[in-house]
Scaffold this motif. Structure first.
Motif, PDB file in Angstrom:
ATOM      1  N   SER A  44      79.733 -47.347 -23.384  1.00 43.97           N
ATOM      2  CA  SER A  44      78.849 -46.749 -22.393  1.00 43.97           C
ATOM      3  C   SER A  44      78.355 -47.879 -21.500  1.00 43.97           C
ATOM      4  N   ASP A  45      78.326 -47.632 -20.189  1.00 45.66           N
ATOM      5  CA  ASP A  45      77.777 -48.630 -19.285  1.00 45.66           C
ATOM      6  C   ASP A  45      77.093 -47.937 -18.114  1.00 45.66           C
ATOM      7  N   ALA A  46      76.585 -48.728 -17.180  1.00 40.71           N
ATOM      8  CA  ALA A  46      75.827 -48.142 -16.081  1.00 40.71           C
ATOM      9  C   ALA A  46      75.895 -49.023 -14.843  1.00 40.71           C
ATOM     10  N   THR A  47      75.585 -48.404 -13.723  1.00 33.57           N
ATOM     11  CA  THR A  47      75.476 -49.081 -12.435  1.00 33.57           C
ATOM     12  C   THR A  47      74.198 -48.603 -11.764  1.00 33.57           C
ATOM     13  N   ILE A  48      73.436 -49.533 -11.214  1.00 33.37           N
ATOM     14  CA  ILE A  48      72.260 -49.171 -10.418  1.00 33.37           C
ATOM     15  C   ILE A  48      72.568 -49.514  -8.963  1.00 33.37           C
ATOM     16  N   VAL A  49      72.279 -48.565  -8.083  1.00 33.26           N
ATOM     17  CA  VAL A  49      72.409 -48.794  -6.646  1.00 33.26           C
ATOM     18  C   VAL A  49      71.034 -48.543  -6.043  1.00 33.26           C
ATOM     19  N   TYR A  50      70.497 -49.570  -5.376  1.00 34.16           N
ATOM     20  CA  TYR A  50      69.176 -49.426  -4.770  1.00 34.16           C
ATOM     21  C   TYR A  50      69.181 -49.953  -3.345  1.00 34.16           C
ATOM     22  N   ASP A  51      68.281 -49.406  -2.553  1.00 31.97           N
ATOM     23  CA  ASP A  51      68.121 -49.821  -1.161  1.00 31.97           C
ATOM     24  C   ASP A  51      66.648 -50.148  -0.962  1.00 31.97           C
ATOM     25  N   ILE A  52      66.361 -51.401  -0.641  1.00 34.45           N
ATOM     26  CA  ILE A  52      64.990 -51.862  -0.472  1.00 34.45           C
ATOM     27  C   ILE A  52      64.469 -51.440   0.900  1.00 34.45           C
ATOM     28  N   GLU A  53      63.300 -50.836   0.902  1.00 36.49           N
ATOM     29  CA  GLU A  53      62.641 -50.404   2.146  1.00 36.49           C
ATOM     30  C   GLU A  53      62.336 -51.612   3.025  1.00 36.49           C
ATOM     31  N   GLY A  54      62.825 -51.575   4.259  1.00 37.59           N
ATOM     32  CA  GLY A  54      62.451 -52.577   5.243  1.00 37.59           C
ATOM     33  C   GLY A  54      63.182 -53.894   5.199  1.00 37.59           C
ATOM     34  N   ASP A  55      64.228 -54.052   4.371  1.00 37.97           N
ATOM     35  CA  ASP A  55      64.921 -55.344   4.349  1.00 37.97           C
ATOM     36  C   ASP A  55      66.181 -55.360   5.220  1.00 37.97           C
ATOM     37  N   ALA A  56      66.598 -54.210   5.727  1.00 37.77           N
ATOM     38  CA  ALA A  56      67.759 -54.074   6.625  1.00 37.77           C
ATOM     39  C   ALA A  56      69.070 -54.574   6.019  1.00 37.77           C
ATOM     40  N   LYS A  57      69.155 -54.661   4.681  1.00 38.44           N
ATOM     41  CA  LYS A  57      70.381 -55.133   4.021  1.00 38.44           C
ATOM     42  C   LYS A  57      71.248 -53.988   3.510  1.00 38.44           C
ATOM     43  N   GLY A  58      70.723 -52.790   3.473  1.00 37.34           N
ATOM     44  CA  GLY A  58      71.501 -51.676   2.937  1.00 37.34           C
ATOM     45  C   GLY A  58      71.473 -51.636   1.422  1.00 37.34           C
ATOM     46  N   ALA A  59      72.341 -50.828   0.861  1.00 35.90           N
ATOM     47  CA  ALA A  59      72.373 -50.625  -0.587  1.00 35.90           C
ATOM     48  C   ALA A  59      72.894 -51.861  -1.322  1.00 35.90           C
ATOM     49  N   ILE A  60      72.283 -52.139  -2.463  1.00 34.59           N
ATOM     50  CA  ILE A  60      72.673 -53.247  -3.345  1.00 34.59           C
ATOM     51  C   ILE A  60      73.115 -52.632  -4.666  1.00 34.59           C
ATOM     52  N   THR A  61      74.243 -53.103  -5.183  1.00 36.67           N
ATOM     53  CA  THR A  61      74.795 -52.565  -6.421  1.00 36.67           C
ATOM     54  C   THR A  61      74.633 -53.577  -7.553  1.00 36.67           C
ATOM     55  N   GLN A  62      74.077 -53.119  -8.663  1.00 39.55           N
ATOM     56  CA  GLN A  62      73.951 -53.924  -9.885  1.00 39.55           C
ATOM     57  C   GLN A  62      74.866 -53.297 -10.931  1.00 39.55           C
ATOM     58  N   GLU A  63      75.981 -53.961 -11.246  1.00 39.21           N
ATOM     59  CA  GLU A  63      76.843 -53.516 -12.332  1.00 39.21           C
ATOM     60  C   GLU A  63      76.234 -54.055 -13.631  1.00 39.21           C
ATOM     61  N   LEU A  64      75.959 -53.174 -14.560  1.00 41.18           N
ATOM     62  CA  LEU A  64      75.296 -53.567 -15.799  1.00 41.18           C
ATOM     63  C   LEU A  64      76.308 -53.666 -16.928  1.00 41.18           C
ATOM     64  N   PRO A  65      76.090 -54.586 -17.854  1.00 41.55           N
ATOM     65  CA  PRO A  65      77.060 -54.748 -18.942  1.00 41.55           C
ATOM     66  C   PRO A  65      77.098 -53.501 -19.828  1.00 41.55           C
ATOM     67  N   GLY A  66      78.301 -53.215 -20.293  1.00 41.91           N
ATOM     68  CA  GLY A  66      78.482 -52.076 -21.196  1.00 41.91           C
ATOM     69  C   GLY A  66      78.250 -52.465 -22.639  1.00 41.91           C
ATOM     70  N   THR A  67      78.229 -51.466 -23.461  1.00 47.24           N
ATOM     71  CA  THR A  67      78.052 -51.681 -24.893  1.00 47.24           C
ATOM     72  C   THR A  67      79.336 -52.266 -25.497  1.00 47.24           C
ATOM     73  N   ALA A  68      79.230 -52.720 -26.706  1.00 43.04           N
ATOM     74  CA  ALA A  68      80.421 -53.115 -27.454  1.00 43.04           C
ATOM     75  C   ALA A  68      81.285 -51.861 -27.628  1.00 43.04           C
ATOM     76  N   LEU A  69      82.555 -52.070 -27.886  1.00 40.69           N
ATOM     77  CA  LEU A  69      83.460 -50.942 -28.071  1.00 40.69           C
ATOM     78  C   LEU A  69      83.234 -50.267 -29.422  1.00 40.69           C
ATOM     79  N   VAL A  70      83.281 -48.946 -29.411  1.00 40.08           N
ATOM     80  CA  VAL A  70      83.153 -48.132 -30.622  1.00 40.08           C
ATOM     81  C   VAL A  70      84.545 -47.612 -30.952  1.00 40.08           C
ATOM     82  N   HIS A  71      84.961 -47.751 -32.213  1.00 40.33           N
ATOM     83  CA  HIS A  71      86.325 -47.341 -32.600  1.00 40.33           C
ATOM     84  C   HIS A  71      86.332 -46.950 -34.070  1.00 40.33           C
ATOM     85  N   GLY A  72      87.204 -46.041 -34.402  1.00 41.42           N
ATOM     86  CA  GLY A  72      87.422 -45.710 -35.813  1.00 41.42           C
ATOM     87  C   GLY A  72      86.748 -44.469 -36.283  1.00 41.42           C
TER      88      GLY A  72
END
Length: 175
Positions: free
Chosen positions: A147-175
């Motif tokens: 399982s993993d996640a991504t956060i996309v945020y846009d800061i009010e008033g910075d004129a940079k647009g959306a910023i993407t934070q790729e977050l680390p996923g969990t260890a692999l589950v198997h078996g």
């Protein structure tokens, strides 16, 4: 003293053995943090995200969730105006055919936390408001899951647009 240390060592060994021999119900967690610096007098804020993936024997499903917490980098807020035009997290459950194979997204959910992060300068509780849960899926022990996640945020008033934070996923589950 030696008896206490020996008893503690035996207890620890027994607990570790119990964990190793436990059934397939298990959970894996990956944590990360990142800072957001705002323009003007708005306070820098640190965001913490905990991604969890789990396979459960009770219903045979794979689950994935992300919990977001945050706190100010300073003790005082000078500018309390709106910080984000958008703050969204997407939580995914992914599978692989092999341990080193490519991820395939099985389910995902995007949660809009914009109002919450704008309305609260800090949040440290586990609650539905700061948690994003991907729809569960049938667990197949032949595959490798995470399982993993991504956060996309846009800061009010910075004129940079959306910023993407790729977050680390969990260890692999198997078996």
């Amino acid at each position: 003293m030696r008896k206490i240390l020996t008893a503690a060592g035996l207890t620890t060994s027994a607990v570790a053995l119990g964990v190793m021999l436990a059934g397939p119900a298990a959970a894996w967690t990956a944590s990360t943090q990142f800072d957001v610096v705002f323009p003007g007098q708005k306070p820098q804020t640190t965001y913490y995200v905990e991604n969890t993936g789990a396979n459960t024997t009770s219903n045979g499903n794979m689950t994935g969730k992300s919990v977001v917490y945050w706190q100010l980098g300073v003790d005082q807020v000078i500018d309390g105006s709106k910080r984000f035009t958008s703050f969204k997290i997407t939580t995914r459950i992914e599978e692989r055919l092999t341990k080193t194979g490519e991820d395939n997204v099985v389910t995902k959910k995007t949660c809009d936390l914009t109002a919450m992060v704008n309305d609260h300068y800090a949040w440290s509780s586990d609650s539905p408001e700061n948690t994003c849960v991907a729809p569960s899926t049938t667990y197949d022990g032949e595959l490798w899951w995470s399982s993993d996640a991504t956060i996309v945020y846009d800061i009010e008033g910075d004129a940079k647009g959306a910023i993407t934070q790729e977050l680390p996923g969990t260890a692999l589950v198997h078996g």
